[in-house]
Design a protein around this motif. Structure first.
Motif, PDB file in Angstrom:
ATOM      1  N   ASP A  91       0.856  -1.191   0.000  1.00 51.91           N
ATOM      2  CA  ASP A  91       0.000   0.000   0.000  1.00 51.91           C
ATOM      3  C   ASP A  91       0.890   1.238   0.000  1.00 51.91           C
ATOM      4  N   SER A  92       1.014   1.877  -1.138  1.00 50.45           N
ATOM      5  CA  SER A  92       1.918   3.026  -1.260  1.00 50.45           C
ATOM      6  C   SER A  92       1.446   4.237  -0.479  1.00 50.45           C
ATOM      7  N   THR A  93       0.186   4.231  -0.026  1.00 47.31           N
ATOM      8  CA  THR A  93      -0.351   5.377   0.732  1.00 47.31           C
ATOM      9  C   THR A  93      -0.347   5.101   2.242  1.00 47.31           C
ATOM     10  N   SER A 111      -3.546  13.463  -3.049  1.00 44.09           N
ATOM     11  CA  SER A 111      -2.943  12.633  -2.008  1.00 44.09           C
ATOM     12  C   SER A 111      -1.408  12.555  -2.191  1.00 44.09           C
ATOM     13  N   SER A 134       1.926   9.662  -1.719  1.00 39.37           N
ATOM     14  CA  SER A 134       2.223   8.235  -1.604  1.00 39.37           C
ATOM     15  C   SER A 134       3.736   8.013  -1.636  1.00 39.37           C
ATOM     16  N   TRP A 135       4.141   6.791  -1.307  1.00 40.81           N
ATOM     17  CA  TRP A 135       5.539   6.421  -1.342  1.00 40.81           C
ATOM     18  C   TRP A 135       5.829   5.619  -2.607  1.00 40.81           C
TER      19      TRP A 135
END
Length: 367
Positions: A321-323, A361, A363-364
């Motif tokens: 989950d990048s977020t 948003s 994210s990573w």
């Protein structure tokens, strides 16, 4: 048989009393006094703090003694020890009377006036020019706060008069010096937390700061959080306070205000010895914050955690989950959000991840 050590605290104008005292007890004890222990250009403050580590302390109380920052600073250091009264012997000079309340109030007023006068003078000058003097004001503040209690306690003691030298010798004769453990055995007693803290601060600037608020308790080294936890996490706070206490008790760090701590020469020596025992490989542990030598490249010698373990868990979470948020990661790792931030920053600095922001948003992204 080994002799007990005796620290003599006095004002120089009473040197005649101390000279006589040294003759009377010299055969029964190892005397620690300023004229013998402080070499040319050596630290006076370091000597004064050593009063805590001696077997006995003899305080030669005079009028000038009770008005001296240096003498009263030695008293304040001594009173930090839980058993200070059991190892302290008092001698009263002819010019002192502190048995009555009125006589005690004279000295209480003196230190309150001294604090106010120095405080006002410091306020009138640019802060950047009086930083050292501000530290001196903290000493005066401690003396101001403790002088009343100190006078009350010693006025309650049955202080010998005519036979004071005889009573001191009797006290020394009854004392048995226990064999001292070598330095290596002492450092083992520090525990993993204290060792990690000592070696880490020695590998940095040698200075650590305690920061407390209604929300948190932190130990900072070079402005970086070594320990960061909620003020509600009293178990963790107690754990690290105990580590600090051990380091200070062994004389490995020192402080004037219980906020700013500095590593002593003994601290650096102990840190070097510990790193030699551990090994030569340098590691940095994200779990206990240890930064120093290890006998295993990827394992922390303090907490036995695999180095990089948290990094792999975070990277795996980002892949899924990048977020993912810091709060979610802290719950996953059972650590503080600040610790998570430290690991994320480390991964970013290594070029492993980067933060990607959009209008909606953030994210990573794993590179």
């Amino acid at each position: 048989m080994e002799k007990p050590t005796v620290f003599i605290s006095y004002k120089r104008d009473k040197s005649d009393i101390v000279n006589k005292l040294e003759v009377k007890i010299g055969g029964r004890a190892e005397i620690k006094r300023d004229t013998k222990e402080i070499g040319a250009w050596e630290s006076i403050t370091t000597f004064m703090k050593s009063i805590r580590t001696q077997d006995f302390a003899i305080l030669v109380i005079s009028d000038n003694y009770l008005k001296s920052v240096a003498c009263m600073y030695e008293v304040i250091q001594l009173m930090k020890e839980d058993d200070w009264l059991s190892k302290t012997m008092i001698m009263l000079a002819d010019d002192i009377n502190i048995l009555g309340t009125k006589e005690q109030l004279v000295y209480i007023k003196y230190w309150n006036d001294e604090y106010n006068n120095v405080s006002e003078l410091i306020k009138s000058l640019p802060p950047e020019t009086v930083s050292s003097q501000s530290e001196e004001l903290k000493k005066i503040s401690r003396i101001k706060d403790e002088i009343g209690l100190f006078l009350h306690i010693i006025s309650d003691r049955n202080i010998p008069a005519d036979d004071v030298y005889e009573q001191i010798n009797l006290r020394l004769d009854k004392y048995v010096v226990l064999p001292k453990e070598d330095n290596a055995e002492e450092t083992v007693k520090l525990g993993r937390d204290a060792i990690a803290l000592l070696v880490t601060v020695c590998n940095a600037s040698g200075i650590l700061r305690i920061s407390t608020s209604l929300e948190s308790y932190s130990i900072l080294i070079d402005c970086n959080n070594f320990v960061d936890c909620s003020s509600l996490d009293n178990r963790t706070i107690a754990r690290w306070k105990e580590a600090l206490k051990k380091l200070e008790t062994y004389g490995l760090i020192e402080t004037d205000d219980n906020v700013l701590y500095r590593v002593t020469q003994s601290g650096y020596n102990a840190s070097d010895d510990l790193e030699k025992q551990i090994g030569t490989e340098k590691v940095r542990c994200n779990n206990c914050h240890y930064h120093g030598a290890s006998d295993k490249k990827n394992k922390c010698p303090i907490c036995n955690c695999e180095i990089g373990g948290r990094e792999e868990i975070i990277l795996d979470a980002i892949r899924k989950d990048s977020t993912v948020t810091r709060k979610q990661l802290s719950e996953l790792l059972s650590c503080s959000e600040q610790t998570v931030l430290n690991v994320l920053n480390s991964l970013s600095e290594k070029g492993i991840i980067e933060r990607v922001s959009s209008n909606r948003s953030a994210s990573w992204k794993i590179k």
